[in-house]
Design an enzyme around this catalytic site. Structure first.
Site, PDB file in Angstrom:
ATOM      1  N   GLY A 158       0.808  -1.204   0.000  1.00 26.78           N
ATOM      2  CA  GLY A 158       0.000   0.000   0.000  1.00 26.78           C
ATOM      3  C   GLY A 158       0.844   1.257   0.000  1.00 26.78           C
ATOM      4  O   GLY A 158       2.079   1.215   0.116  1.00 26.78           O
ATOM      5  N   ASP A 203       3.772  -2.139   8.197  1.00 29.49           N
ATOM      6  CA  ASP A 203       2.669  -2.108   7.249  1.00 29.49           C
ATOM      7  C   ASP A 203       1.717  -0.982   7.605  1.00 29.49           C
ATOM      8  O   ASP A 203       1.770  -0.436   8.718  1.00 29.49           O
ATOM      9  CB  ASP A 203       1.922  -3.446   7.258  1.00 29.49           C
ATOM     10  CG  ASP A 203       1.225  -3.751   5.939  1.00 29.49           C
ATOM     11  OD1 ASP A 203       1.125  -2.841   5.096  1.00 29.49           O
ATOM     12  OD2 ASP A 203       0.780  -4.899   5.764  1.00 29.49           O
ATOM     13  N   GLY A 204       0.860  -0.633   6.679  1.00 31.02           N
ATOM     14  CA  GLY A 204      -0.156   0.375   6.922  1.00 31.02           C
ATOM     15  C   GLY A 204      -1.455  -0.255   7.384  1.00 31.02           C
ATOM     16  O   GLY A 204      -1.536  -1.457   7.655  1.00 31.02           O
ATOM     17  N   ALA A 205      -2.503   0.550   7.457  1.00 26.19           N
ATOM     18  CA  ALA A 205      -3.841   0.073   7.811  1.00 26.19           C
ATOM     19  C   ALA A 205      -4.863   1.008   7.189  1.00 26.19           C
ATOM     20  O   ALA A 205      -4.590   2.187   6.965  1.00 26.19           O
ATOM     21  CB  ALA A 205      -4.021   0.012   9.331  1.00 26.19           C
ATOM     22  N   GLU A 219      -0.408 -10.264   4.244  1.00 30.15           N
ATOM     23  CA  GLU A 219      -0.145  -9.337   5.354  1.00 30.15           C
ATOM     24  C   GLU A 219      -0.421  -9.999   6.700  1.00 30.15           C
ATOM     25  O   GLU A 219       0.309  -9.774   7.666  1.00 30.15           O
ATOM     26  CB  GLU A 219      -1.006  -8.083   5.189  1.00 30.15           C
ATOM     27  CG  GLU A 219      -0.555  -7.196   4.040  1.00 30.15           C
ATOM     28  CD  GLU A 219      -1.511  -6.060   3.741  1.00 30.15           C
ATOM     29  OE1 GLU A 219      -1.109  -5.120   3.033  1.00 30.15           O
ATOM     30  OE2 GLU A 219      -2.669  -6.106   4.216  1.00 30.15           O
TER      31      GLU A 219
END
Length: 240
Positions: free
Chosen positions: A30, A85-87, A107
Site C-alpha cells: 500500500g 505495514d499500513g492500515a 499481510e
C-alpha cells in the site's frame, strides 16, 4: 488541511529507524508502506544496511527489488524480526481493518510471523469504532457462491471487488475479494470468529491482536503508541 502524504512519510521514516543490521523484515503493501520500503532501500544503498526482507505483495516485491533490497520468499521464513505495514483504519485498542490494497492474506501471515508488528498511519486512519472502511474478505473462487450466500445473512452490502476497468480483481493468490460495508462493527472479535468458520474464506481484514506498535504521522511530529506487555507467563496471540 492536513497533508496526509507528508504524515504517511513521517510515520514511515520513524518506523524504519527500528530496522537494524541482520534483521529479517516483512515489507507491507500500500501507499503508506511504500514510503517505508523506499526508506529501507535508501538505507541499503547509502548506509550499507544489511537485512533480509519478505514482501507481502507482488507490487511491494517489484518495488523492493528495484531499490536493491534483498528478498526471500515468505514461505522460506518461519519468523520475522519486524514487519512494517499500513492500515485502512485503526482504533484505540490496536484493532485494525486492513486489505484495501488486496494483500490481506499475506499481510496476516507476515504480521503473525513477526516478533514486532508496526502499523504506520496518517491521522485520517484513526477511528473510535471499526467499520467506517468496508471490510475486505478474500475468497477462493471455488467457494464464491457459498460465501456470497453466507455474507448475505448479515443484511449489509457485500460487493465483489472490481478493477477500475470493470474486470474482476484477483489477488496474488488468484482469489477474489468481497468488500462488506458493515458500518460500525459492535463486536469485531465475534465477527472475525464467524468469518473464519466459513469454508472458502482465505482471510478477512480484521487484525485484532497482531499489532504491537502504532506510529501515527501528524503535521509536525509523530505519535508512537505501544501495546501494553502481557504479564509474565501469559501468551499473546502470536506466541508459539
Amino acid at each position: 488541511m492536513p497533508d496526509l502524504e507528508a504524515q504517511k512519510q513521517r510515520a514511515a521514516l520513524q518506523a524504519v529507524k527500528e530496522v537494524r543490521d541482520g534483521m529479517v523484515v516483512g515489507l507491507g503493501s500500500g501507499s503508506t508502506a511504500a514510503y517505508a520500503v523506499r526508506e529501507i532501500g535508501r538505507r541499503v544503498t547509502e548506509e550499507g544496511l544489511k537485512l533480509t526482507a519478505a514482501a507481502t505483495s507482488s507490487a511491494t516485491g517489484v518495488l523492493a527489488v528495484s531499490l536493491g533490497i534483498p528478498l526471500r520468499p515468505m514461505g522460506e521464513l518461519g519468523k520475522l524480526d519486524l514487519a512494517i505495514d499500513g492500515a485502512d483504519e485503526i482504533d484505540a485498542e490496536f484493532r485494525a481493518i486492513k486489505g484495501g490494497g488486496g494483500a490481506l492474506f499475506r499481510e496476516r501471515i507476515a504480521a503473525t510471523a513477526a516478533s514486532q508488528m508496526i502499523v504506520i498511519v496518517d491521522s485520517s486512519k484513526l477511528v473510535e469504532r471499526l467499520g467506517r472502511f468496508a471490510l475486505p474478505v478474500e475468497v477462493h473462487p471455488f467457494a464464491l457462491g457459498l460465501v456470497e450466500q453466507r455474507l448475505a445473512r448479515y443484511g449489509v452490502p457485500a460487493k465483489l471487488r472490481l478493477r477500475a476497468d470493470g474486470t474482476v480483481f484477483w489477488t496474488d493468490q488468484q482469489a477474489h475479494i468481497f468488500d462488506i460495508s458493515f458500518g460500525e462493527i459492535s463486536d469485531p472479535a465475534d465477527l472475525a470468529t464467524e468469518l473464519q468458520a466459513v469454508p472458502g474464506i482465505l482471510a478477512h481484514g480484521l487484525f485484532l491482536e497482531l499489532i504491537d506498535k502504532v506510529i501515527i504521522g501528524l503535521d509536525d511530529k509523530v505519535k508512537v503508541l505501544e501495546r501494553p506487555k502481557y504479564p509474565e507467563g501469559v501468551d499473546d496471540a502470536k506466541a508459539d
